[in-house]
Design a protein around this motif. Structure first.
Motif, PDB file in Angstrom:
ATOM      1  N   SER A   1      49.068  56.247  29.500  1.00 42.16           N
ATOM      2  CA  SER A   1      48.481  56.116  28.167  1.00 42.16           C
ATOM      3  C   SER A   1      48.322  54.674  27.695  1.00 42.16           C
ATOM      4  O   SER A   1      48.903  54.229  26.725  1.00 42.16           O
ATOM      5  CB  SER A   1      49.277  56.918  27.136  1.00 42.16           C
ATOM      6  OG  SER A   1      50.655  56.684  27.313  1.00 42.16           O
ATOM      7  N   SER A   2      47.497  53.954  28.459  1.00 42.26           N
ATOM      8  CA  SER A   2      47.143  52.590  28.083  1.00 42.26           C
ATOM      9  C   SER A   2      46.208  52.583  26.885  1.00 42.26           C
ATOM     10  O   SER A   2      45.568  53.580  26.596  1.00 42.26           O
ATOM     11  CB  SER A   2      46.379  51.948  29.249  1.00 42.26           C
ATOM     12  OG  SER A   2      47.098  50.884  29.782  1.00 42.26           O
ATOM     13  N   ASN A   3      46.120  51.439  26.221  1.00 45.21           N
ATOM     14  CA  ASN A   3      45.042  51.241  25.269  1.00 45.21           C
ATOM     15  C   ASN A   3      43.779  50.962  26.061  1.00 45.21           C
ATOM     16  O   ASN A   3      43.773  50.095  26.932  1.00 45.21           O
ATOM     17  CB  ASN A   3      45.320  50.016  24.386  1.00 45.21           C
ATOM     18  CG  ASN A   3      46.426  50.298  23.396  1.00 45.21           C
ATOM     19  OD1 ASN A   3      46.290  51.166  22.548  1.00 45.21           O
ATOM     20  ND2 ASN A   3      47.522  49.564  23.531  1.00 45.21           N
ATOM     21  N   VAL A   4      42.722  51.719  25.794  1.00 45.23           N
ATOM     22  CA  VAL A   4      41.432  51.376  26.370  1.00 45.23           C
ATOM     23  C   VAL A   4      40.705  50.581  25.297  1.00 45.23           C
ATOM     24  O   VAL A   4      40.460  51.068  24.200  1.00 45.23           O
ATOM     25  CB  VAL A   4      40.646  52.629  26.777  1.00 45.23           C
ATOM     26  CG1 VAL A   4      39.247  52.238  27.213  1.00 45.23           C
ATOM     27  CG2 VAL A   4      41.367  53.346  27.903  1.00 45.23           C
TER      28      VAL A   4
ATOM     29  N   ARG B   1      46.808  47.733  37.267  1.00 42.27           N
ATOM     30  CA  ARG B   1      45.407  47.331  37.381  1.00 42.27           C
ATOM     31  C   ARG B   1      44.485  48.539  37.491  1.00 42.27           C
ATOM     32  O   ARG B   1      43.834  48.741  38.498  1.00 42.27           O
ATOM     33  CB  ARG B   1      45.234  46.410  38.593  1.00 42.27           C
ATOM     34  CG  ARG B   1      45.990  45.070  38.443  1.00 42.27           C
ATOM     35  CD  ARG B   1      45.434  44.005  39.375  1.00 42.27           C
ATOM     36  NE  ARG B   1      45.537  44.383  40.788  1.00 42.27           N
ATOM     37  CZ  ARG B   1      46.662  44.261  41.491  1.00 42.27           C
ATOM     38  NH1 ARG B   1      47.760  43.795  40.948  1.00 42.27           N
ATOM     39  NH2 ARG B   1      46.674  44.592  42.756  1.00 42.27           N
ATOM     40  N   PRO B   2      44.454  49.367  36.439  1.00 45.83           N
ATOM     41  CA  PRO B   2      43.560  50.518  36.481  1.00 45.83           C
ATOM     42  C   PRO B   2      42.122  50.054  36.583  1.00 45.83           C
ATOM     43  O   PRO B   2      41.771  49.033  36.002  1.00 45.83           O
ATOM     44  CB  PRO B   2      43.834  51.224  35.146  1.00 45.83           C
ATOM     45  CG  PRO B   2      44.372  50.167  34.259  1.00 45.83           C
ATOM     46  CD  PRO B   2      45.115  49.212  35.145  1.00 45.83           C
ATOM     47  N   ARG B   3      41.329  50.816  37.369  1.00 45.04           N
ATOM     48  CA  ARG B   3      39.966  50.350  37.584  1.00 45.04           C
ATOM     49  C   ARG B   3      38.990  50.880  36.547  1.00 45.04           C
ATOM     50  O   ARG B   3      37.996  50.252  36.252  1.00 45.04           O
ATOM     51  CB  ARG B   3      39.501  50.730  38.988  1.00 45.04           C
ATOM     52  CG  ARG B   3      39.241  49.501  39.815  1.00 45.04           C
ATOM     53  CD  ARG B   3      38.573  49.780  41.139  1.00 45.04           C
ATOM     54  NE  ARG B   3      37.841  51.012  41.225  1.00 45.04           N
ATOM     55  CZ  ARG B   3      37.859  51.797  42.294  1.00 45.04           C
ATOM     56  NH1 ARG B   3      38.592  51.474  43.330  1.00 45.04           N
ATOM     57  NH2 ARG B   3      37.134  52.892  42.308  1.00 45.04           N
ATOM     58  N   THR B   4      39.269  52.078  36.059  1.00 47.81           N
ATOM     59  CA  THR B   4      38.317  52.653  35.092  1.00 47.81           C
ATOM     60  C   THR B   4      39.047  52.991  33.805  1.00 47.81           C
ATOM     61  O   THR B   4      40.277  53.022  33.748  1.00 47.81           O
ATOM     62  CB  THR B   4      37.681  53.945  35.636  1.00 47.81           C
ATOM     63  OG1 THR B   4      38.690  54.939  35.713  1.00 47.81           O
ATOM     64  CG2 THR B   4      37.068  53.737  37.009  1.00 47.81           C
ATOM     65  N   ARG B   5      38.243  53.292  32.765  1.00 46.40           N
ATOM     66  CA  ARG B   5      38.835  53.665  31.486  1.00 46.40           C
ATOM     67  C   ARG B   5      39.649  54.941  31.625  1.00 46.40           C
ATOM     68  O   ARG B   5      40.706  55.100  31.030  1.00 46.40           O
ATOM     69  CB  ARG B   5      37.723  53.878  30.448  1.00 46.40           C
ATOM     70  CG  ARG B   5      37.245  52.574  29.868  1.00 46.40           C
ATOM     71  CD  ARG B   5      35.826  52.671  29.415  1.00 46.40           C
ATOM     72  NE  ARG B   5      35.672  53.564  28.272  1.00 46.40           N
ATOM     73  CZ  ARG B   5      34.493  53.931  27.770  1.00 46.40           C
ATOM     74  NH1 ARG B   5      33.387  53.483  28.310  1.00 46.40           N
ATOM     75  NH2 ARG B   5      34.430  54.729  26.745  1.00 46.40           N
ATOM     76  N   PHE B   6      39.138  55.854  32.480  1.00 47.33           N
ATOM     77  CA  PHE B   6      39.857  57.111  32.665  1.00 47.33           C
ATOM     78  C   PHE B   6      41.256  56.870  33.242  1.00 47.33           C
ATOM     79  O   PHE B   6      42.244  57.398  32.742  1.00 47.33           O
ATOM     80  CB  PHE B   6      39.061  58.049  33.584  1.00 47.33           C
ATOM     81  CG  PHE B   6      39.825  59.281  33.926  1.00 47.33           C
ATOM     82  CD1 PHE B   6      39.866  60.349  33.036  1.00 47.33           C
ATOM     83  CD2 PHE B   6      40.567  59.372  35.105  1.00 47.33           C
ATOM     84  CE1 PHE B   6      40.597  61.479  33.321  1.00 47.33           C
ATOM     85  CE2 PHE B   6      41.312  60.504  35.392  1.00 47.33           C
ATOM     86  CZ  PHE B   6      41.313  61.551  34.502  1.00 47.33           C
TER      87      PHE B   6
END
Lengths: 269, 339
Positions: free
Chosen positions: B246-249, B234-239
């Motif tokens: 290396s998720s897809n943003v 659950r990343p909070r920001t695009r960064f």
């Protein structure tokens, strides 16, 4: 470029010739210390003797210059070791505007011709009303001795991992403990080499000394005066051998102590 | 969670309150708040220049905060010099003393405290056994391998029984195999000793596999702080989405095309499956493939943009130029904060 081809014969001959030209006169100095002819340097010597060593030993006018030279060399080396090391520590660690320029100013005395250093110091002493003494000679010599120690120490500081000082502090050591247990053991051989070079340079210095010595003579100045006198010339050669040994051995040791590094850079004065 | 970082009655090991460290115009650390609980294995993760190492140096005392308060076990420590802090560091280049043998290196912290030679050597040997270097006391650091030097650095820090152990890219100089072995070893060592470990790394795999909690740094600030699985899933920001694994943003238009709401989202490459072209509404063409060993990363270009799909080893691979269909795992699209 590495080449297995033999160099041309003329080049080999020129190199041999140049080496002979550089080093044969030194052998002549040694040879004339044993000659039986005391007024002129006649070649070949008419006979060989060791009596000049005894004569030199008994000449009362040799000892005060020798003591003075040793004292000046020892004190200026000690001064240089303290100030040069501190200076190197500061310059190796700090990052500030104008750092390279200040670094150059520290090294400048070694690049400056001795005659300029001598003249400027002499006029500075005159302006400040400082009478000539052993102290003024020491100050003059310290100007270039500091550079030698600085050059040696700064090269070693750069080679040391910067974080070992931080590691020492991190492990609870104060500044003095860090210097004593971490810096000094790692700087030791560089300082010894720098100190010996500085000592050797000071011991045979003539130019700056003539401007800052007043009535006193150091050993090299005594030799210069002695050369124009007509009698007992080989005594000067005996002293020359002493000077040669006192300066050559430390320089040789310094060279071997710092082999593989670039610490001896700037030892050309 | 075992670490009740927000319970008021427990003194945190390290606490930052709006801590900043500016170097001229550069805001290396900018208004950081964080709390590390006692006994926690805490990772500071971020690219170089993100402020994580400066944060570490603020805890060790080699940097002083420009603003804010740093507390170590409740004590205001912002201006305490490094040698007066009960915190030790394992340096990135190990910083072993080259002129001392391993035993004296390890005993150094005890020596400067004035502990007699016999006692400190006995303790050094004891801790060398803990890091499995029993017979290496007489060697010089130059005679050791990288992994052994790493252990000596660890022993040298641990012998002082620090309240907090700081590790600056501790495994950065080791090769892959050794790094994995040391990861397990560090983790079990930390659990055995119960000392608070704070380590800095730019390797997200290292942070995720070792730490109890991870702080992701970007531009001198903490972008997200949480358990490895929180940060990863659950990343909070695009960064954070981009940097951790290396998720897809996914841009809003793409999110809509993939069947989600029209908003920024992150999408893990492993939560997408490739289907035959005819079996899905979401279609694209394969434009690039990269073999990773455990799988293959396939770039699929959709009308609204490109997306990265991880095909696990063993599953059939498409060819470049093929048209494929995509299927997303349920809830795979994870919404991100606006920026």
């Amino acid at each position: 470029m590495h080449s297995d081809a033999r160099p041309p014969l003329t080049l080999t001959l020129a190199a041999i010739g140049a080496l002979l030209f550089l080093h044969l006169p030194i052998l002549l100095i040694f040879l004339y210390a044993f000659t039986t002819e005391e007024r002129t340097y006649q070649f070949p010597p008419p006979g060989l003797t060791t009596e000049w060593f005894a004569v030199a030993w008994n000449r009362a006018d040799i000892w005060p210059p020798l003591y003075l030279s040793l004292r000046v060399a020892a004190v200026s080396t000690a001064l240089a070791l303290i100030l040069g090391t501190l200076c190197a520590a500061a310059m190796a660690k700090a990052r500030f505007f104008g750092r390279d320029q200040i670094s150059l100013l520290i090294i400048l005395p070694i690049a400056l011709p001795g005659i300029i250093t001598g003249m400027s110091l002499r006029s500075a002493y005159a302006i400040m009303d400082i009478p000539f003494s052993t102290f003024t000679i020491i100050l003059g010599h310290a100007t270039f001795c500091i550079v030698i120690v600085f050059n040696n120490a700064v090269a070693r500081f750069r080679r040391l991992s910067g974080s070992i000082v931080e590691a020492s502090m991190d492990l609870g050591a104060n500044g003095f403990q860090t210097f004593r247990h971490v810096l000094l053991p790692n700087l030791g051989s560089a300082l010894l080499a720098g100190g010996m070079l500085a000592f050797a340079l000071s011991f045979d210095e003539v130019i700056v000394t003539t401007f800052t010595a007043g009535q006193q003579s150091t050993l090299p100045i005594w030799m210069l005066n002695e050369l124009v006198r007509p009698r007992q010339r080989p005594v000067t050669n005996v002293v020359a051998i002493v000077v040669f040994v006192t300066t050559f051995i430390p320089i040789l040791l310094a060279y071997y102590l710092t082999r593989g590094g670039s610490e001896t850079a700037g030892g050309g004065k | 969670m075992a670490f009740a970082t927000d319970t008021p009655h427990m003194t945190p090991a390290v606490e930052f309150q709006s801590v900043s460290r500016h170097f001229g115009a550069v805001r290396a650390v900018d208004g950081v708040n964080l709390t590390v609980a006692e006994g926690e294995f805490f990772a500071m993760l971020g690219p170089s220049g993100s402020g994580k190492t400066t944060c570490l140096r603020l805890i060790s005392g080699f940097e002083k905060p420009t603003a804010g308060v740093i507390r170590i076990f409740g004590q205001d420590s912002g201006n305490t010099p490094p040698n007066r802090r009960n915190v030790n560091t394992v340096f990135q280049d190990y910083a072993l003393f080259p002129h001392m043998n391993v035993r004296d290196n390890v005993a150094y912290g005890l020596m400067v405290k004035g502990i007699d030679r016999r006692t400190r050597h006995a303790k050094a040997e004891e801790i060398l056994a803990v890091v499995k270097l029993d017979d290496y006391g007489d060697r010089k650091p130059g005679q050791l391998s990288g992994g052994q030097r790493q252990r000596v650095a660890l022993a040298r820090a641990l012998v002082n029984e620090p309240q907090v152990l700081l590790l600056d890219e501790p495994l950065g100089a080791l090769d892959l195999k050794l790094r994995e072995a040391m990861q397990d070893e560090l983790k079990s060592l930390q659990q055995r000793l119960g000392i608070t470990f704070i380590f800095v790394t730019h390797d997200q795999g290292e942070a995720l596999s070792m730490a109890d909690r991870v702080a992701v740094f970007a531009d001198g600030k903490i972008a997200q702080i949480g358990t490895p699985s929180e940060v990863y899933t659950r990343p909070r920001t695009r960064f954070v989405a981009d940097f951790v694994g290396s998720s897809n943003v996914v841009a809003p238009a793409m999110a809509k095309a993939l069947g989600g709401p029209e908003a920024w989202a992150s999408l893990r490459p492993e939560s997408i499956r490739l289907l035959p072209w005819s079996k899905s509404e979401i279609r694209g063409s394969v434009t690039a493939m990269r073999y990773l060993g455990s799988g293959t990363r396939v770039a699929v270009t959709l009308p609204v943009g490109e997306i990265s799909v991880l095909v696990p080893a063993g599953l059939p691979l498409p060819n470049i130029g093929d048209s494929v269909g995509l299927m997303l795992a349920p809830n795979a699209l994870h919404p991100l904060d606006g920026a």
